[in-house]
Motif scaffolding. Structure first.
Motif, short mmCIF file in Angstrom:
data_model
loop_
_atom_site.label_atom_id
_atom_site.label_comp_id
_atom_site.label_asym_id
_atom_site.label_seq_id
_atom_site.Cartn_x
_atom_site.Cartn_y
_atom_site.Cartn_z
N ARG A 1 -46.91 -43.96 6.39
CA ARG A 1 -47.79 -44.86 5.63
C ARG A 1 -47.28 -44.98 4.20
NH1 ARG A 1 -53.85 -43.96 8.06
NH2 ARG A 1 -53.16 -43.53 10.21
N SER A 2 -47.11 -46.21 3.79
CA SER A 2 -46.55 -46.46 2.47
C SER A 2 -47.46 -45.94 1.37
CB SER A 2 -46.33 -47.96 2.28
OG SER A 2 -45.89 -48.23 0.97
N GLU A 3 -46.84 -45.31 0.38
CA GLU A 3 -47.58 -44.86 -0.80
C GLU A 3 -47.08 -45.56 -2.06
OE1 GLU A 3 -47.25 -40.60 -0.57
OE2 GLU A 3 -48.78 -40.48 0.99
N GLY A 4 -46.24 -46.58 -1.87
CA GLY A 4 -45.85 -47.41 -2.99
C GLY A 4 -44.44 -47.15 -3.51
N THR A 5 -44.18 -47.73 -4.66
CA THR A 5 -42.89 -47.62 -5.32
C THR A 5 -43.02 -46.72 -6.54
OG1 THR A 5 -42.25 -49.85 -4.61
CG2 THR A 5 -41.04 -48.90 -6.48
N LEU A 6 -42.16 -45.73 -6.62
CA LEU A 6 -42.15 -44.81 -7.76
C LEU A 6 -41.00 -45.22 -8.69
CD1 LEU A 6 -42.69 -41.45 -5.86
CD2 LEU A 6 -44.40 -43.00 -6.80
N ARG A 7 -41.34 -45.59 -9.89
CA ARG A 7 -40.33 -46.09 -10.82
C ARG A 7 -39.46 -44.96 -11.33
NH1 ARG A 7 -43.41 -49.23 -15.29
NH2 ARG A 7 -44.69 -47.34 -15.17
N GLN A 8 -38.14 -45.20 -11.33
CA GLN A 8 -37.18 -44.23 -11.88
C GLN A 8 -37.46 -42.82 -11.35
OE1 GLN A 8 -34.58 -45.56 -14.35
NE2 GLN A 8 -35.35 -47.06 -12.87
N PHE A 9 -37.58 -42.69 -10.03
CA PHE A 9 -37.98 -41.42 -9.42
C PHE A 9 -36.82 -40.69 -8.75
CE2 PHE A 9 -39.53 -39.01 -5.74
CZ PHE A 9 -40.42 -38.15 -6.36
N GLY A 10 -36.02 -41.40 -7.99
CA GLY A 10 -34.97 -40.76 -7.20
C GLY A 10 -33.68 -40.61 -7.99
N LEU A 11 -33.16 -39.38 -8.06
CA LEU A 11 -31.93 -39.13 -8.81
C LEU A 11 -30.72 -39.29 -7.89
CD1 LEU A 11 -30.73 -38.17 -11.53
CD2 LEU A 11 -30.82 -35.84 -10.61
N GLN A 12 -29.80 -40.14 -8.28
CA GLN A 12 -28.57 -40.34 -7.53
C GLN A 12 -27.37 -40.24 -8.47
OE1 GLN A 12 -27.36 -44.28 -6.23
NE2 GLN A 12 -26.91 -43.51 -4.16
N ARG A 13 -26.64 -39.14 -8.35
CA ARG A 13 -25.44 -38.92 -9.15
C ARG A 13 -25.69 -39.16 -10.64
NH1 ARG A 13 -23.64 -42.82 -5.35
NH2 ARG A 13 -23.51 -41.78 -3.33
N GLY A 14 -26.77 -38.58 -11.14
CA GLY A 14 -27.06 -38.64 -12.56
C GLY A 14 -27.85 -39.85 -13.02
N VAL A 15 -28.20 -40.75 -12.09
CA VAL A 15 -28.94 -41.97 -12.44
C VAL A 15 -30.26 -41.99 -11.69
CG1 VAL A 15 -28.91 -44.49 -12.38
CG2 VAL A 15 -26.80 -43.24 -12.85
N LEU A 16 -31.37 -42.24 -12.40
CA LEU A 16 -32.67 -42.35 -11.77
C LEU A 16 -32.87 -43.77 -11.25
CD1 LEU A 16 -34.89 -40.32 -14.24
CD2 LEU A 16 -34.37 -39.72 -11.87
N ARG A 17 -33.33 -43.87 -9.99
CA ARG A 17 -33.52 -45.17 -9.35
C ARG A 17 -34.95 -45.29 -8.84
NH1 ARG A 17 -28.74 -46.36 -5.12
NH2 ARG A 17 -29.99 -48.26 -4.99
N ASP A 18 -35.46 -46.53 -8.82
CA ASP A 18 -36.77 -46.78 -8.22
C ASP A 18 -36.72 -46.40 -6.75
OD1 ASP A 18 -37.47 -47.79 -10.68
OD2 ASP A 18 -37.58 -49.89 -10.02
N SER A 19 -37.81 -45.78 -6.26
CA SER A 19 -37.83 -45.29 -4.89
C SER A 19 -39.11 -45.69 -4.18
CB SER A 19 -37.73 -43.76 -4.87
OG SER A 19 -36.52 -43.32 -5.43
N TRP A 20 -38.98 -45.96 -2.89
CA TRP A 20 -40.15 -46.11 -2.02
C TRP A 20 -40.59 -44.74 -1.56
CZ3 TRP A 20 -36.84 -50.10 0.92
CH2 TRP A 20 -37.02 -51.38 0.39
N MET A 21 -41.90 -44.57 -1.34
CA MET A 21 -42.44 -43.32 -0.83
C MET A 21 -43.43 -43.62 0.28
SD MET A 21 -42.52 -39.97 -1.09
CE MET A 21 -41.99 -39.51 -2.77
#
Length: 200
Positions: A158-178
């Motif tokens: 069940r979707s809980e939305g979009t978390l802004r600047q949440f997921g860290l990828q190689r030193g860069v924070l990216r918006d993530s779905w949860m």
């Protein structure tokens, strides 16, 4: 926890071994996997060796991260078609615990429902009181990863939305779905959250 095999009619999940190193290195060099996961990029054979011989082994030994290679049904030592993992994220023994599911799929194994079947096996084990016994299993992906989102949707997350600047990828924070799945939730789509990229 000792590694074990999960079996289903569409896939077999067994731990990756040193015999899989070349295949893991080949698959993780795929640009799509680099785009949507946290694997090193560029990806080398040494990265694959470290993943198989250290990261996977340590995860099982520490009872914190449980990783399987997804193989053809009935083939415990068959070719690696995908990778599936469940990790503990919250809680200690004796407490309610939560975890997270993650996966990638080889280019030559995409589009046939294999990842969904494998993720169902792993999620059912993770949420089973006789298995890992989690009370919450979460899925997250960088915004735009529609193939991963389709798998989660098919499993009933069940979707809980979009978390802004949440997921860290190689030193860069990216918006993530949860999204999340609880033990009592049905393992099928339960809400009309988009599982396909909107048409322009």
């Amino acid at each position: 926890m000792e590694p074990f095999v999960l079996r289903g009619p569409e896939a077999t999940l067994s731990t990756p071994t040193p015999a899989d190193v070349d295949r893991v290195a080949e698959v993780c060099a795929d640009p799509e996997i680099a785009t949507w996961t946290t694997v090193p990029s560029p990806y080398s054979r040494a990265d694959a060796e470290g993943f198989v011989t250290q990261m996977v082994a340590d995860g099982w030994a520490n009872d914190m991260m449980f990783t399987w290679a997804v193989r053809p049904p009935g083939e415990v030592d068959g070719p690696v078609l995908a990778m599936m993992g469940i990790s503990r994220t919250v809680g200690a023994p004796g407490e309610d615990q939560a975890g997270e599911i993650g996966y990638w799929t080889a280019p030559d194994a995409r589009g046939r429902g294999l990842t969904t079947a494998a993720a169902r096996l792993a999620a059912d084990w993770a949420l089973d009181p006789e298995g890992l016994g989690l009370v919450r299993l979460q899925w997250q992906a960088y915004v735009g990863n529609w193939p991963s989102r389709r798998v989660a949707w098919k499993l009933g997350f069940r979707s809980e939305g979009t978390l802004r600047q949440f997921g860290l990828q190689r030193g860069v924070l990216r918006d993530s779905w949860m999204a999340s799945l609880l033990p009592e939730d049905p393992r099928e789509p339960v809400e009309p959250w988009p599982a396909e990229a909107p048409r322009p």
